[in-house]
Motif scaffolding. Structure first.
Motif, PDB file in Angstrom:
ATOM      1  N   ILE A   1       0.850  -1.189   0.000  1.00 33.28           N
ATOM      2  CA  ILE A   1       0.000   0.000   0.000  1.00 33.28           C
ATOM      3  C   ILE A   1       0.888   1.242   0.000  1.00 33.28           C
ATOM      4  O   ILE A   1       1.765   1.372   0.851  1.00 33.28           O
ATOM      5  CB  ILE A   1      -0.912   0.006   1.235  1.00 33.28           C
ATOM      6  CG1 ILE A   1      -1.909  -1.154   1.169  1.00 33.28           C
ATOM      7  CG2 ILE A   1      -1.652   1.341   1.366  1.00 33.28           C
ATOM      8  CD1 ILE A   1      -2.762  -1.296   2.419  1.00 33.28           C
ATOM      9  N   LEU A  12      -5.781   1.117   5.299  1.00 36.21           N
ATOM     10  CA  LEU A  12      -6.320   0.130   4.361  1.00 36.21           C
ATOM     11  C   LEU A  12      -7.646   0.612   3.777  1.00 36.21           C
ATOM     12  O   LEU A  12      -7.899   0.480   2.572  1.00 36.21           O
ATOM     13  CB  LEU A  12      -6.498  -1.211   5.067  1.00 36.21           C
ATOM     14  CG  LEU A  12      -7.097  -2.345   4.220  1.00 36.21           C
ATOM     15  CD1 LEU A  12      -6.229  -2.629   2.996  1.00 36.21           C
ATOM     16  CD2 LEU A  12      -7.267  -3.602   5.060  1.00 36.21           C
ATOM     17  N   ASP A  13      -8.490   1.176   4.616  1.00 33.17           N
ATOM     18  CA  ASP A  13      -9.786   1.671   4.141  1.00 33.17           C
ATOM     19  C   ASP A  13      -9.606   2.796   3.122  1.00 33.17           C
ATOM     20  O   ASP A  13     -10.274   2.806   2.076  1.00 33.17           O
ATOM     21  CB  ASP A  13     -10.611   2.157   5.331  1.00 33.17           C
ATOM     22  CG  ASP A  13     -11.889   2.863   4.883  1.00 33.17           C
ATOM     23  OD1 ASP A  13     -12.756   2.193   4.291  1.00 33.17           O
ATOM     24  OD2 ASP A  13     -12.010   4.083   5.114  1.00 33.17           O
ATOM     25  N   GLU A  59      -6.009   0.011  10.045  1.00 36.73           N
ATOM     26  CA  GLU A  59      -7.340  -0.163   9.466  1.00 36.73           C
ATOM     27  C   GLU A  59      -7.740   1.062   8.654  1.00 36.73           C
ATOM     28  O   GLU A  59      -8.321   0.936   7.562  1.00 36.73           O
ATOM     29  CB  GLU A  59      -8.361  -0.420  10.576  1.00 36.73           C
ATOM     30  CG  GLU A  59      -8.258  -1.801  11.209  1.00 36.73           C
ATOM     31  CD  GLU A  59      -9.251  -1.995  12.350  1.00 36.73           C
ATOM     32  OE1 GLU A  59      -9.987  -1.030  12.666  1.00 36.73           O
ATOM     33  OE2 GLU A  59      -9.306  -3.104  12.910  1.00 36.73           O
ATOM     34  N   TYR A 117      -7.028   3.413   1.174  1.00 38.45           N
ATOM     35  CA  TYR A 117      -6.473   2.869  -0.068  1.00 38.45           C
ATOM     36  C   TYR A 117      -7.514   2.063  -0.839  1.00 38.45           C
ATOM     37  O   TYR A 117      -7.560   2.119  -2.078  1.00 38.45           O
ATOM     38  CB  TYR A 117      -5.254   2.009   0.247  1.00 38.45           C
ATOM     39  CG  TYR A 117      -4.641   1.370  -0.975  1.00 38.45           C
ATOM     40  CD1 TYR A 117      -4.060   2.157  -1.969  1.00 38.45           C
ATOM     41  CD2 TYR A 117      -4.642  -0.012  -1.133  1.00 38.45           C
ATOM     42  CE1 TYR A 117      -3.502   1.576  -3.098  1.00 38.45           C
ATOM     43  CE2 TYR A 117      -4.077  -0.598  -2.257  1.00 38.45           C
ATOM     44  CZ  TYR A 117      -3.512   0.201  -3.235  1.00 38.45           C
ATOM     45  OH  TYR A 117      -2.962  -0.372  -4.358  1.00 38.45           O
ATOM     46  N   SER A 118      -8.353   1.326  -0.121  1.00 37.35           N
ATOM     47  CA  SER A 118      -9.360   0.493  -0.790  1.00 37.35           C
ATOM     48  C   SER A 118     -10.366   1.339  -1.566  1.00 37.35           C
ATOM     49  O   SER A 118     -11.027   0.843  -2.473  1.00 37.35           O
ATOM     50  CB  SER A 118     -10.096  -0.372   0.241  1.00 37.35           C
ATOM     51  OG  SER A 118     -10.947   0.417   1.054  1.00 37.35           O
ATOM     52  N   ARG A 119     -10.470   2.626  -1.199  1.00 40.61           N
ATOM     53  CA  ARG A 119     -11.375   3.529  -1.899  1.00 40.61           C
ATOM     54  C   ARG A 119     -10.654   4.352  -2.968  1.00 40.61           C
ATOM     55  O   ARG A 119     -11.197   5.323  -3.493  1.00 40.61           O
ATOM     56  CB  ARG A 119     -12.066   4.457  -0.895  1.00 40.61           C
ATOM     57  CG  ARG A 119     -13.032   3.719   0.021  1.00 40.61           C
ATOM     58  CD  ARG A 119     -13.783   4.650   0.955  1.00 40.61           C
ATOM     59  NE  ARG A 119     -12.978   5.049   2.110  1.00 40.61           N
ATOM     60  CZ  ARG A 119     -12.401   6.222   2.265  1.00 40.61           C
ATOM     61  NH1 ARG A 119     -12.501   7.141   1.312  1.00 40.61           N
ATOM     62  NH2 ARG A 119     -11.700   6.504   3.342  1.00 40.61           N
TER      63      ARG A 119
END
Length: 318
Positions: free
Chosen positions: A8, A91-92, A88, A94-96
């Motif tokens: 990431i 990650l959230d 957390e 980056y996931s968006r």
């Protein structure tokens, strides 16, 4: 080890207090489509606003800023909990399809996210802590610090003899785990594999930084810092709480208790904030992979260019 493409991307903007980190991070986030994750151990607390220099309403409207204002001021919060929550959030983000930007000056928070730390257990043990607190009340924090020096000289060099809360926590961890807290916080020699990072420290010449600190303390007092502390005191908060150990809050509580006048209290806050900034700089100089910059357009341009280059190489999704 994971390849750069599998990790990431994470932009890290660290620095001492009053170095302008938040302003720069928000500007970059707004430019590149990012979101900020705070690495400040006192901005986590609700109702501690003026004295922790939280992001302004305008900054929060420009970009999302995570991990501020989410812990009650009478609650304990551990580095292990921060490590979990920050990872957390990253990650959230980056996931968006957004760029996470980790920003702050709490060295152990930064290290907990970026390195391989075997952190001590989060929740304190009530019975052990009460017993240690009773001993500290009876013997004094310096005697407890001497005990810590026997079992963990490295931690004793970092923790001040008057910092009873951290001394008790270190002794508690040793009793819970059988290991020194410094061992549990040690960084592995292997580089981190979770993130593909670009790491920067923002700082300034010492005289300039100290001047900014003193002017900011004056501005905080003018903005109602003493009234904020008085309101927290009315809520039942005292110097025993973790949140009230923040620089300035403890001093102002002592002023409200009649220990010293306001002018002397403000001078002490300025002195201790300068000392804290020096400790932050010393900590960051020991860390790996950071490039050092003065805040300004040159740094912002370089950071933005690096983000755009990473996108062009496929390391960051649009």
């Amino acid at each position: 080890m994971a390849s750069a493409q599998d990790r990431i991307p994470l932009l890290v903007i660290a620095g001492p207090t009053a170095s302008g980190k938040t302003e720069v991070a928000v500007a970059i986030a707004a430019h590149v489509g990012g979101e900020v994750v705070s690495a400040d151990s006192m901005q986590i607390y609700r109702h501690l606003d003026v004295g922790t220099a939280k992001p302004t309403d305008e900054q929060r409207e420009r970009v999302p800023i995570h991990l501020i204002d989410f812990v009650a001021p009478d609650e304990e919060y551990s580095v292990a909990a921060y490590q979990r929550d920050a990872r957390e959030a990253i990650l959230d983000i980056y996931s968006r399809g957004r760029l996470p930007i980790l920003t702050g000056g709490t060295g152990l928070y930064l290290r907990a996210v970026l390195e391989h730390l075997d952190l001590p257990p989060g929740p304190p043990d009530g019975s052990i802590r009460r017993r240690l607190q009773e001993e500290a009340d009876r013997l004094g924090s310096e005697a407890m610090h001497a005990r810590l020096a026997e079992i963990d000289p490295e931690a004793a060099r970092i923790i001040l003899p008057g910092d009873a809360r951290r001394i008790i926590r270190a002794l508690e961890v040793h009793q819970l785990t059988g290991r020194p807290i410094s061992d549990l916080q040690r960084v592995d020699e292997a580089p981190p594999v979770d993130y593909n990072t670009a790491r920067y420290v923002l700082t300034a010449p010492r005289a300039q930084l100290f001047d900014r600190i003193e002017r900011r303390v004056d501005a905080m007092v003018a903005a109602g810092w003493l009234e904020e502390v008085a309101a927290l005191r009315e809520r039942g908060l005292s110097i025993s709480q973790q949140s009230m150990q923040a620089i300035g809050y403890r001093h102002l509580l002592e002023h409200l208790d009649g220990e010293r006048g306001l002018d002397e209290t403000v001078d002490l806050i300025k002195r201790d904030t300068r000392r804290y900034a020096k400790r932050q700089i010393t900590w960051l100089r020991r860390e790996r992979q950071y490039a050092w910059f003065a805040p300004g357009n040159q740094f912002q341009r370089r950071a933005v260019e690096r983000v755009m280059a990473a996108r062009a190489q496929g390391l960051l999704r649009q």
